[in-house]
Each structure stands twice: as C-alpha cells, then as structure tokens.
Design an enzyme around this catalytic site. Structure first.
Site, PDB file in Angstrom:
ATOM      1  N   LYS A   1      -0.965   4.710   8.601  1.00 13.15           N
ATOM      2  CA  LYS A   1       0.106   4.882   7.622  1.00 13.15           C
ATOM      3  C   LYS A   1      -0.379   5.861   6.549  1.00 13.15           C
ATOM      4  O   LYS A   1      -1.439   5.669   5.963  1.00 13.15           O
ATOM      5  CB  LYS A   1       0.455   3.536   6.966  1.00 13.15           C
ATOM      6  CG  LYS A   1       1.492   3.646   5.844  1.00 13.15           C
ATOM      7  CD  LYS A   1       1.718   2.291   5.169  1.00 13.15           C
ATOM      8  CE  LYS A   1       0.511   1.854   4.367  1.00 13.15           C
ATOM      9  NZ  LYS A   1       0.244   2.740   3.202  1.00 13.15           N
TER      10      LYS A   1
ATOM     11  N   ASP B   1       1.950  -4.222   3.137  1.00 15.27           N
ATOM     12  CA  ASP B   1       2.150  -3.005   3.929  1.00 15.27           C
ATOM     13  C   ASP B   1       2.622  -3.291   5.350  1.00 15.27           C
ATOM     14  O   ASP B   1       3.017  -2.359   6.065  1.00 15.27           O
ATOM     15  CB  ASP B   1       0.851  -2.193   4.011  1.00 15.27           C
ATOM     16  CG  ASP B   1       0.630  -1.313   2.790  1.00 15.27           C
ATOM     17  OD1 ASP B   1       1.587  -1.115   2.025  1.00 15.27           O
ATOM     18  OD2 ASP B   1      -0.504  -0.839   2.610  1.00 15.27           O
TER      19      ASP B   1
END
Length: 293
Positions: free
Chosen positions: A22, A151
């Site tokens: 990410k 996340d």
C-alpha cells in the site's frame, strides 16, 4: 455455510493470494479526536511489489513464514501475526475450523510504511473468501477488517481509493493512470507512535472534493500540491529517510519523491519505464543494502 474451508482444497492443490504494498501518494493529518486517534486524508494506491500467501489442505491450521524479511517476524508469537489473527477472526464469524496450512512469503519490508502486515491480513481474508466460495456480507467484511487494523479495510479493497477518518472511511476511485514508481527503503526502523507523538496543530486542511481521474501529468500536478505530514517528523527521527528522498530526487527523470505512510519507505514517480529502470540501477549500484522495488 456448512462445509469447512479445507474441504474446498484438494490434497495437492495450492491456492495463492498476493498482498500488494500500500502506497500513500499523500497523507495529511486533518485533526485529532478526543480519544487520541488522528484524522487523516490520503490517496492510496497498490504497487506490484507484494507479499504472497499460499494455502494447502491440512489437518489443522499452521503458518509458516519464508522470504527475505521472514526473520523479522519469526520471533513473534503466532497469535500476534496478522495472518493468524485474520484466520481466527474469519472463522469466528463464519463458524469454520481453520484447518489449512498457510505459507507467507515476506518480500516487503516490515514496519516500512507499506501496510505490509495489513496487506497480509487483507489477503488472508480474500483467500478465505475464495475457499468458502462466497464473499462475506459487506458490513461484516468491513468490520472484520477494521478489527484487525486501521489499514486493513483499504488493503482489502486493493484498488485506488481516497481514505479519510482514522482510515476507515473509504471512497473507491476510478482506475488511476499507470505510474512508473520506484519504492526504496533504507533499512531503518521507524516507530509510528513516536512520529505521531511529534505531531501538533495546526492540522492540514484537505480540499472538500476527493481526487479525480485524469492522465499521468494531471495526477502529478495534483500530487505536487499535497504532502505527507508524517515525513518531517520521520526525518527527524530517522535522517536516513531524508537521505533516501534526496537520492531519489537526484535521479534523472524523477517527477516526484515522497515518503509513504509513516516510513521509512519512500517512492519516486517517473514518466516512463526507461527513466525508472535507469534510476533503479543507479541506486542499486550506489546503495546496495537498500531495498529497491
């Protein structure tokens, strides 16, 4: 859901799922809640660089960790690993027994601002959904991901998105133009908690409207007007990050260089593959101990 997850795997079958890195193209801190959690505004994309999970039929659940960054994780208790926690959480809400063997190949640096552990947890949930043959109801899916980490919901979506709140408010975006991106980590540990403790008002004021689509030049123009508010405190704690950013910005063709997440991984964007490849080769020769992808 009466069949257990392992019954969908033949004895010699291997099911694979990737856990892409990410990357926060920007990460601005817009406030702090009364409970101490910080509010943020971030544009998130996912890179080709990824960890890999492989599942095989087994009599009971087991987790094996391999890959260049496996030694960092082998010392932690199994129950602390986000892959194990994702399996246990999934089985709790579905009533399934975690009877399978998972191998995690850890090729992303640990605690590096790439959401590696969160990406692994999200990939585990996607893998288990494939094994059971159906996707969890959206509300259960999102709550389960958020339970595992702030996340994880973003990593579960695994596509460009605009992240707000404490990371749980996600707006999926149209596919962004392909970016020729270089990821570089100098190999230093950075404490996310310590970075956030250095933050203080005034907070950033994010634009009202989320980012739109466009060509690469338009996206670069938008990115140039944003920033990562964690970058300055991270550089204070780990000067190697500033060195990494400087090295990236000096490479030919670098259109933008910035830290991702809470670091220490940084990224640089180039307008074509040739410039990116040339920059990667130059950095590998000068900094052979850096992780470059």
């Amino acid at each position: 859901m009466t069949a257990s997850a392992e019954s969908l795997l033949r004895p010699t079958q291997v099911v694979r799922e990737t856990a892409p890195a990410k990357v926060n193209l920007w990460l601005e801190i817009t406030g702090r809640r009364a409970d101490g959690y910080h509010l943020l505004d971030s544009l998130v994309v996912f890179a080709d660089a990824a960890d890999t999970l492989e599942a095989r039929a087994a009599e009971s659940f087991s987790l094996d960790i391999t890959g260049p960054f496996a030694p960092t994780l082998r010392g932690e208790p199994r129950e602390a690993n986000l892959v194990s926690r994702a399996v246990e959480a999934f089985c709790r809400v579905t009533g399934r027994t975690p009877a399978l063997s998972i191998t995690l190949t850890k090729t992303l640096p640990v605690a590096a601002g790439l959401g590696g552990g969160s990406a692994d947890a999200a990939a585990t949930l996607r893998l288990l959904e494939r094994l059971q043959g159906t996707r969890l109801p959206e509300s259960i899916r999102r709550n389960l991901a958020l339970e595992l980490g702030a996340d994880v919901p973003a990593c579960l979506e695994n596509r460009p998105l605009h992240m707000t709140g404490i990371g749980e408010q996600l707006a999926l975006l149209p596919d962004l133009p392909d970016l020729q991106m270089l990821l570089v980590n100098p190999g230093v540990p950075v404490s996310t908690g310590a970075i956030f403790r250095l933050l203080a008002p005034p907070w950033s004021e994010a634009p009202e409207h989320p980012p739109g689509s466009g060509d690469a030049d338009t996206l670069l123009e938008v990115l140039s007007k944003r920033r990562n508010d964690l970058e300055a405190p991270a550089c204070t704690l780990a000067p190697e990050i500033a060195q990494t950013l400087g090295a990236l910005r000096r490479t030919e063709g670098c259109a933008l260089a910035r830290m991702s997440g809470s670091g220490a991984t940084c990224f640089a964007i180039y307008r074509n593959h040739g410039e990116r490849a040339q920059a990667a080769e130059a950095l590998r020769q000068r900094y052979p101990n850096w992780w470059i992808a």
